[in-house]
Scaffold this motif. Structure first.
Motif, PDB file in Angstrom:
ATOM      1  N   SER A 122       0.853  -1.186   0.000  1.00  0.00           N
ATOM      2  CA  SER A 122       0.000   0.000   0.000  1.00  0.00           C
ATOM      3  C   SER A 122       0.894   1.244   0.000  1.00  0.00           C
ATOM      4  O   SER A 122       2.090   1.163   0.299  1.00  0.00           O
ATOM      5  N   GLY A 123       0.288   2.396  -0.315  1.00  0.00           N
ATOM      6  CA  GLY A 123       1.047   3.644  -0.303  1.00  0.00           C
ATOM      7  C   GLY A 123       1.685   3.916   1.056  1.00  0.00           C
ATOM      8  O   GLY A 123       2.832   4.332   1.149  1.00  0.00           O
ATOM      9  N   GLY A 124       0.931   3.654   2.111  1.00  0.00           N
ATOM     10  CA  GLY A 124       1.452   3.910   3.454  1.00  0.00           C
ATOM     11  C   GLY A 124       2.656   3.015   3.761  1.00  0.00           C
ATOM     12  O   GLY A 124       3.647   3.459   4.357  1.00  0.00           O
ATOM     13  N   THR A 134       2.828  12.575   3.450  1.00  0.00           N
ATOM     14  CA  THR A 134       1.539  11.870   3.505  1.00  0.00           C
ATOM     15  C   THR A 134       0.531  12.392   2.478  1.00  0.00           C
ATOM     16  O   THR A 134      -0.606  11.936   2.445  1.00  0.00           O
ATOM     17  N   SER A 135       0.947  13.336   1.634  1.00  0.00           N
ATOM     18  CA  SER A 135      -0.034  13.979   0.735  1.00  0.00           C
ATOM     19  C   SER A 135      -0.571  13.044  -0.338  1.00  0.00           C
ATOM     20  O   SER A 135      -1.655  13.268  -0.852  1.00  0.00           O
ATOM     21  N   LEU A 151      -1.194   9.850   0.084  1.00  0.00           N
ATOM     22  CA  LEU A 151      -1.736   8.626   0.699  1.00  0.00           C
ATOM     23  C   LEU A 151      -3.250   8.683   0.857  1.00  0.00           C
ATOM     24  O   LEU A 151      -3.828   9.753   1.065  1.00  0.00           O
ATOM     25  N   ASP A 152      -3.861   7.492   0.809  1.00  0.00           N
ATOM     26  CA  ASP A 152      -5.274   7.406   1.178  1.00  0.00           C
ATOM     27  C   ASP A 152      -5.388   7.803   2.648  1.00  0.00           C
ATOM     28  O   ASP A 152      -4.487   7.503   3.440  1.00  0.00           O
ATOM     29  N   PRO A 153      -6.496   8.441   3.022  1.00  0.00           N
ATOM     30  CA  PRO A 153      -6.614   8.974   4.392  1.00  0.00           C
ATOM     31  C   PRO A 153      -6.326   7.940   5.478  1.00  0.00           C
ATOM     32  O   PRO A 153      -5.703   8.260   6.492  1.00  0.00           O
ATOM     33  N   GLU A 154      -6.724   6.686   5.260  1.00  0.00           N
ATOM     34  CA  GLU A 154      -6.535   5.688   6.331  1.00  0.00           C
ATOM     35  C   GLU A 154      -5.065   5.289   6.515  1.00  0.00           C
ATOM     36  O   GLU A 154      -4.722   4.620   7.485  1.00  0.00           O
ATOM     37  N   MET A 155      -4.202   5.694   5.561  1.00  0.00           N
ATOM     38  CA  MET A 155      -2.776   5.353   5.650  1.00  0.00           C
ATOM     39  C   MET A 155      -1.963   6.453   6.336  1.00  0.00           C
ATOM     40  O   MET A 155      -0.818   6.245   6.702  1.00  0.00           O
ATOM     41  N   VAL A 156      -2.547   7.624   6.465  1.00  0.00           N
ATOM     42  CA  VAL A 156      -1.785   8.788   6.915  1.00  0.00           C
ATOM     43  C   VAL A 156      -1.296   8.602   8.348  1.00  0.00           C
ATOM     44  O   VAL A 156      -0.127   8.835   8.669  1.00  0.00           O
TER      45      VAL A 156
END
Ligand SMILES: Nc1ncnc2c1ncn2[C@@H]1O[C@H](COP(=O)(O)OP(=O)(O)O)[C@@H](O)[C@H]1O
Ligand SMILES: [Mg+2]
Length: 253
Positions: free
Chosen positions: A142-144, A168-169, A171-176
């Motif tokens: 995942s991105g995170g 974190t820009s 990333l999907d919100p849940e990965m931040v």
């Protein structure tokens, strides 16, 4: 007062006729986390990129651990070992596995043996909670997770300071949250960090100092509670209130 790890003195940068950094002065001390906030186009990325010579400043000075990085005799690879960079777009190699991404610079720049590089890389991956994915391809993450590997790649080199450009820009919100937690732990372990971010909660809660940039200048800087709670300059106040209103309206949807 602890010694400065990064000293930026009267730094200017132009692109053609446009001056995008207009005399930046900033010192970052050992163990400090400095957040840089400000509108898009204000020069935040350019400032970070001038600190490891990904961009060439047109005048001024940058000292990293008291060494002038613009001196003619500087070994760019050695200098960049001391000043880590973490980007919005992770910049990992997709065709090699996670461990390979983290060991690459240890092998090529630090000239460590395969065993030494692996040991240090696994320690760095464990610090970001990614050691269990050492043999995964980065494209499977995942991105995170990719961003945590990007951070591991940076800390594996034991830099004196790490510069983060909106980590974190993308990333999907849940990965931040996971990435911000890793950054907070890094700060607690004593790493010196400069973080360009739109995460106002992080800037306010985790930073030692907040710098507000606009139109190529530092408009204001201070303790987070000062800059967020009692901004001295109208441009800072307007930027911060826009953010607060934005997140309120997002939450209200
Ligand atoms: N390679 C480039 N060539 C020309 N102009 C650029 C280049 N990179 C950035 N700029 C300009 O420099 C200014 C600062 O950009 P940047 O440092 O990316 O701001 P920020 O990171 O705060 O959004 C902007 O006006 C941008 O358009
Ligand atoms: Mg930017």
């Amino acid at each position: 007062m602890k010694k400065p790890v990064l000293q930026i003195k009267n730094l200017c940068k132009n692109y053609g006729d446009t001056l995008v950094l207009k005399g930046i002065d900033l010192n970052v001390h050992q163990g400090e986390l400095v957040s840089i906030i400000g509108p898009s186009g204000s020069g935040k990325s350019t400032l970070l990129r001038c600190c490891n010579r990904m961009e060439q400043a047109c005048s001024g000075e940058v000292l990293v651990e008291s060494k002038d990085i613009y001196a003619a005799k500087v070994d760019l690879n050695k200098m960049r070992e001391r000043i880590g960079m973490v980007f919005q777009s992770f910049n990992l190699y997709p065709h090699i596995d996670v461990l390979g991404n983290v060991t690459l610079a240890l092998r090529k720049v630090k000239k460590l043996s395969a065993e030494q590089a692996k040991r240090i890389a696994m320690e760095a991956l464990a610090r970001v909670g990614m050691d269990h994915k050492a043999s995964a391809r980065t494209s499977e993450l995942s991105g995170g997770q990719q961003q945590r590997v990007g951070i591991a790649r940076s800390i594996a080199l034991s830099p004196g300071i790490i510069l983060f450009d909106e980590p974190t820009s993308a990333l999907d919100p849940e990965m931040v949250g996971g990435v911000l937690n890793v950054m907070q732990e890094l700060r607690e372990s004593g790493m010196t960090m400069v973080v360009v971010t739109h995460e106002m909660g992080f800037a306010r809660e985790v930073s030692d100092r907040v710098v507000f940039m606009d139109q190529g200048s530092i408009v204001e800087q201070g303790l987070p509670e000062q800059v967020f709670g009692a901004p001295q300059h109208p441009r800072t106040a307007s930027f911060i209130s826009r953010y607060v209103n934005q997140s309120a309206s997002v939450e209200g949807v």
